[in-house]
Write an enzyme that holds these catalytic residues in place. Structure first.
Site, PDB file in Angstrom:
ATOM      1  N   ASP A  30       0.846  -1.191   0.000  1.00  0.00           N
ATOM      2  CA  ASP A  30       0.000   0.000   0.000  1.00  0.00           C
ATOM      3  C   ASP A  30       0.887   1.248   0.000  1.00  0.00           C
ATOM      4  O   ASP A  30       1.884   1.323   0.713  1.00  0.00           O
ATOM      5  CB  ASP A  30      -0.917  -0.006   1.225  1.00  0.00           C
ATOM      6  CG  ASP A  30      -2.067   0.973   1.083  1.00  0.00           C
ATOM      7  OD1 ASP A  30      -3.218   0.516   0.967  1.00  0.00           O
ATOM      8  OD2 ASP A  30      -1.810   2.195   1.093  1.00  0.00           O
ATOM      9  N   ASN A  86     -12.854  -2.886   2.862  1.00  0.00           N
ATOM     10  CA  ASN A  86     -13.868  -1.846   2.998  1.00  0.00           C
ATOM     11  C   ASN A  86     -14.808  -1.946   1.807  1.00  0.00           C
ATOM     12  O   ASN A  86     -14.353  -1.990   0.660  1.00  0.00           O
ATOM     13  CB  ASN A  86     -13.198  -0.467   3.047  1.00  0.00           C
ATOM     14  CG  ASN A  86     -12.260  -0.330   4.238  1.00  0.00           C
ATOM     15  OD1 ASN A  86     -12.600  -0.747   5.340  1.00  0.00           O
ATOM     16  ND2 ASN A  86     -11.079   0.226   4.018  1.00  0.00           N
ATOM     17  N   THR A  94     -12.211   3.552  -1.092  1.00  0.00           N
ATOM     18  CA  THR A  94     -11.828   4.667  -1.972  1.00  0.00           C
ATOM     19  C   THR A  94     -11.448   4.190  -3.365  1.00  0.00           C
ATOM     20  O   THR A  94     -11.462   4.974  -4.308  1.00  0.00           O
ATOM     21  CB  THR A  94     -10.646   5.462  -1.378  1.00  0.00           C
ATOM     22  OG1 THR A  94      -9.541   4.572  -1.165  1.00  0.00           O
ATOM     23  CG2 THR A  94     -11.033   6.126  -0.062  1.00  0.00           C
ATOM     24  N   HIS A  97     -12.153  -1.367  -6.885  1.00  0.00           N
ATOM     25  CA  HIS A  97     -11.704  -2.668  -7.391  1.00  0.00           C
ATOM     26  C   HIS A  97     -11.449  -3.481  -6.131  1.00  0.00           C
ATOM     27  O   HIS A  97     -10.640  -3.060  -5.278  1.00  0.00           O
ATOM     28  CB  HIS A  97     -10.443  -2.498  -8.248  1.00  0.00           C
ATOM     29  CG  HIS A  97      -9.870  -3.764  -8.813  1.00  0.00           C
ATOM     30  ND1 HIS A  97      -9.594  -3.916 -10.175  1.00  0.00           N
ATOM     31  CD2 HIS A  97      -9.499  -4.916  -8.220  1.00  0.00           C
ATOM     32  CE1 HIS A  97      -9.086  -5.131 -10.377  1.00  0.00           C
ATOM     33  NE2 HIS A  97      -9.005  -5.758  -9.199  1.00  0.00           N
ATOM     34  N   HIS A  99     -10.364  -5.321  -3.020  1.00  0.00           N
ATOM     35  CA  HIS A  99      -9.022  -5.504  -2.462  1.00  0.00           C
ATOM     36  C   HIS A  99      -9.125  -5.871  -0.992  1.00  0.00           C
ATOM     37  O   HIS A  99     -10.037  -5.448  -0.289  1.00  0.00           O
ATOM     38  CB  HIS A  99      -8.148  -4.253  -2.645  1.00  0.00           C
ATOM     39  CG  HIS A  99      -8.780  -2.980  -2.184  1.00  0.00           C
ATOM     40  ND1 HIS A  99      -9.723  -2.303  -2.919  1.00  0.00           N
ATOM     41  CD2 HIS A  99      -8.610  -2.261  -1.038  1.00  0.00           C
ATOM     42  CE1 HIS A  99     -10.103  -1.218  -2.264  1.00  0.00           C
ATOM     43  NE2 HIS A  99      -9.451  -1.167  -1.116  1.00  0.00           N
ATOM     44  N   HIS A 101      -6.905  -5.695   2.442  1.00  0.00           N
ATOM     45  CA  HIS A 101      -5.736  -5.148   3.136  1.00  0.00           C
ATOM     46  C   HIS A 101      -5.206  -6.253   4.060  1.00  0.00           C
ATOM     47  O   HIS A 101      -5.956  -6.759   4.915  1.00  0.00           O
ATOM     48  CB  HIS A 101      -6.117  -3.955   4.007  1.00  0.00           C
ATOM     49  CG  HIS A 101      -6.725  -2.783   3.283  1.00  0.00           C
ATOM     50  ND1 HIS A 101      -6.010  -1.637   3.005  1.00  0.00           N
ATOM     51  CD2 HIS A 101      -7.974  -2.574   2.797  1.00  0.00           C
ATOM     52  CE1 HIS A 101      -6.807  -0.765   2.392  1.00  0.00           C
ATOM     53  NE2 HIS A 101      -8.004  -1.312   2.256  1.00  0.00           N
TER      54      HIS A 101
HETATM   55  P1  5GP Z   1      -9.667   1.517   0.477  1.00  0.00           P
HETATM   56  O1  5GP Z   1      -9.608   2.912   1.036  1.00  0.00           O
HETATM   57  O2  5GP Z   1     -10.464   1.521  -0.823  1.00  0.00           O
HETATM   58  O3  5GP Z   1     -10.088   0.466   1.429  1.00  0.00           O
HETATM   59  O4  5GP Z   1      -8.180   1.149   0.113  1.00  0.00           O
HETATM   60  C1  5GP Z   1      -7.499   1.687  -0.973  1.00  0.00           C
HETATM   61  C2  5GP Z   1      -6.031   1.647  -0.634  1.00  0.00           C
HETATM   62  O5  5GP Z   1      -5.306   1.857  -1.826  1.00  0.00           O
HETATM   63  C3  5GP Z   1      -5.599   2.736   0.346  1.00  0.00           C
HETATM   64  O6  5GP Z   1      -5.058   2.137   1.512  1.00  0.00           O
HETATM   65  C4  5GP Z   1      -4.575   3.551  -0.434  1.00  0.00           C
HETATM   66  O7  5GP Z   1      -3.481   3.964   0.358  1.00  0.00           O
HETATM   67  C5  5GP Z   1      -4.147   2.579  -1.528  1.00  0.00           C
HETATM   68  N1  5GP Z   1      -3.736   3.223  -2.762  1.00  0.00           N
HETATM   69  C6  5GP Z   1      -4.392   4.216  -3.421  1.00  0.00           C
HETATM   70  N2  5GP Z   1      -3.731   4.540  -4.551  1.00  0.00           N
HETATM   71  C7  5GP Z   1      -2.634   3.729  -4.599  1.00  0.00           C
HETATM   72  C8  5GP Z   1      -1.558   3.593  -5.536  1.00  0.00           C
HETATM   73  O8  5GP Z   1      -1.472   4.271  -6.557  1.00  0.00           O
HETATM   74  N3  5GP Z   1      -0.608   2.659  -5.252  1.00  0.00           N
HETATM   75  C9  5GP Z   1      -0.669   1.890  -4.127  1.00  0.00           C
HETATM   76  N4  5GP Z   1       0.327   1.005  -3.945  1.00  0.00           N
HETATM   77  N5  5GP Z   1      -1.665   1.980  -3.230  1.00  0.00           N
HETATM   78  C10 5GP Z   1      -2.633   2.894  -3.466  1.00  0.00           C
HETATM   79 ZN    ZN Z   2     -10.271  -2.726 -11.712  1.00  0.00          ZN
END
Ligand code: 5GP
Ligand code: ZN
Length: 113
Positions: A30, A86, A94, A97, A99, A101
């Site tokens: 991340d 999430n 955010t 797609h 994912h 963690h």
């Molecule tokens: P969410 O907020 O959708 O649960 O998790 C999205 C995660 O993607 C966040 O923890 C954020 O730091 C990570 N993230 C967003 N953009 C990028 C990117 O360009 N590269 C990487 N390696 N992580 C990203």
């Molecule tokens: Zn995608």
């Protein structure tokens, strides 16, 4: 999905720090870690979130959990680790797609922290 950040990462159009890859999934660090170990594990097939998992596409998610188990051993997370997905804006998603963690290397609180 043309405009999906994680689809672009899978295709190598956006650079990432790869941890693991196979036919079904891709794992990378991340960019904004919230724990000493913070890896994102994603299916190669575009699935928007946990809320879009069906009997047709669930094999990738089952496989991802096998990979997470393997990575947790390789990353020496024997004291414990957390897996978070999430789903939806209210839950803090955010990137739309699917994912997972994989978080480790520190003590976690519950339900916060
Ligand atoms: P969410 O907020 O959708 O649960 O998790 C999205 C995660 O993607 C966040 O923890 C954020 O730091 C990570 N993230 C967003 N953009 C990028 C990117 O360009 N590269 C990487 N390696 N992580 C990203
Ligand atoms: Zn995608």
């Amino acid at each position: 999905m043309d405009n999906c950040l994680f689809c672009k990462i899978i295709k190598g159009e956006i650079p990432s720090d790869k941890v693991y890859e196979d036919d079904l999934c891709y794992a990378f660090k991340d960019i904004n870690p919230v724990a000493p170990i913070h890896v994102l594990v994603i299916p190669k097939e575009h699935i928007a979130s946990c809320g879009e998992i069906t009997s047709e596409n669930s094999a990738a998610t089952a496989h991802i959990f096998e990979v997470i188990s393997k990575l947790a051993k390789e990353l020496d997370l024997k004291d414990g680790f957390r897996v978070v997905s999430n789903c939806g804006e209210a839950a803090g998603q955010t990137v739309f797609h699917l994912h997972f963690h994989l978080l480790g290397g520190r003590q976690f609180g519950w339900p916060e922290g």
